[in-house]
Design an enzyme around this catalytic site. Structure first.
Site, PDB file in Angstrom:
ATOM      1  N   HIS A  17      42.316 -77.435 -84.929  1.00 48.89           N
ATOM      2  CA  HIS A  17      41.232 -77.570 -85.917  1.00 48.89           C
ATOM      3  C   HIS A  17      40.604 -78.963 -85.817  1.00 48.89           C
ATOM      4  CE1 HIS A  17      43.704 -74.494 -88.400  1.00 48.89           C
ATOM      5  NE2 HIS A  17      42.611 -73.864 -88.010  1.00 48.89           N
ATOM      6  N   LYS A  41      45.244 -62.730 -95.621  1.00 46.15           N
ATOM      7  CA  LYS A  41      46.464 -63.559 -95.602  1.00 46.15           C
ATOM      8  C   LYS A  41      46.956 -63.734 -97.031  1.00 46.15           C
ATOM      9  CE  LYS A  41      44.902 -65.676 -91.355  1.00 46.15           C
ATOM     10  NZ  LYS A  41      44.278 -66.823 -90.690  1.00 46.15           N
ATOM     11  N   ARG A  91      39.227 -69.356 -79.477  1.00 41.64           N
ATOM     12  CA  ARG A  91      40.325 -69.699 -78.567  1.00 41.64           C
ATOM     13  C   ARG A  91      40.413 -68.716 -77.404  1.00 41.64           C
ATOM     14  NH1 ARG A  91      44.732 -69.167 -82.820  1.00 41.64           N
ATOM     15  NH2 ARG A  91      43.226 -67.525 -83.296  1.00 41.64           N
ATOM     16  N   SER A 129      47.836 -71.741 -87.020  1.00 43.26           N
ATOM     17  CA  SER A 129      48.601 -72.206 -88.178  1.00 43.26           C
ATOM     18  C   SER A 129      49.909 -71.437 -88.291  1.00 43.26           C
ATOM     19  CB  SER A 129      47.777 -72.037 -89.455  1.00 43.26           C
ATOM     20  OG  SER A 129      46.585 -72.794 -89.363  1.00 43.26           O
TER      21      SER A 129
END
Ligand code: COA
Length: 163
Positions: A17, A41, A91, A129
């Protein structure tokens, strides 16, 4: 003045990040990093306040970066920054499929809103994360995955029973 918004759940912020933040801060006059909720989430490891604090510590060295939070929709939140673009990191090709859909959904609600994508630098393409949370839960070394200034915060959370 050009403004960009970099939204994420940042649970916690990673060096991946930070790499996007550093690069976006060079392109735009002002970068707003916004800690938001991802409804998919359900059980974040950190509270909103904890995430906000860790992001603030991590970007303290950037003069044109500020940190906010929002519990609303990104498309609505962005309306307070007329002309601002959303920055997202990619990514892998799999990220693109999801982000493409998000862009369409956001545009349906806010047709003016443009999203720009920065590809992750190669050393961060594997990072997320959740990888950090898993490493932390086993007491593994976190240096090289997250900003040094938040390593103790993550350790403390694990020590108090965070998962
Ligand atoms: N380097 C390292 N990791 C990266 C990265 C990079 N450059 N870019 C993304 N990641 C990681 C993130 O840490 C995250 O990891 P995790 O799944 O283990 O937590 C993962 O890749 C996915 O990132 P992203 O797609 O940016 O999701 P996010 O959960 O961080 O952020 C929100 C998503 C919060 C921006 C989005 O849910 C949102 O806009 N919420 C507000 C409500 C809304 O408007 N919803 C959409 C309309 S329905």
């Amino acid at each position: 003045m050009s403004t960009a918004i970099y939204p994420g759940s940042f649970d916690p912020i990673t060096l991946g990040h930070l790499n996007i933040i550093e690069r976006a801060a060079k392109i735009f006059d002002e970068l707003v990093v916004t800690v938001m909720f991802n409804a998919a989430k359900k059980t974040p490891m950190f509270t909103l306040e904890e995430k906000l604090e860790m992001v603030k510590k991590s970007v303290a060295g950037f003069e044109n970066v500020r940190v906010e939070s929002s519990d609303g929709l990104l498309a609505e939140y962005a309306k307070q920054f007329p002309g601002a673009v959303i920055i997202k990191g990619l990514r892998a090709a799999s990220d693109f499929e999801y982000e493409f859909i998000m862009d369409q959904v956001n545009k349906n609600m806010n047709p003016e809103l443009e999203t720009m994508f920065l590809t992750a630098d190669h050393e961060y393409t594997f990072l997320s994360s959740s990888i950090v949370r898993e490493l932390a839960s086993y007491g593994a070394e976190l240096k090289g995955y997250v900003p040094d200034v938040i390593i103790e915060d993550i350790r403390a959370k694990i020590a108090e029973g965070g998962k």
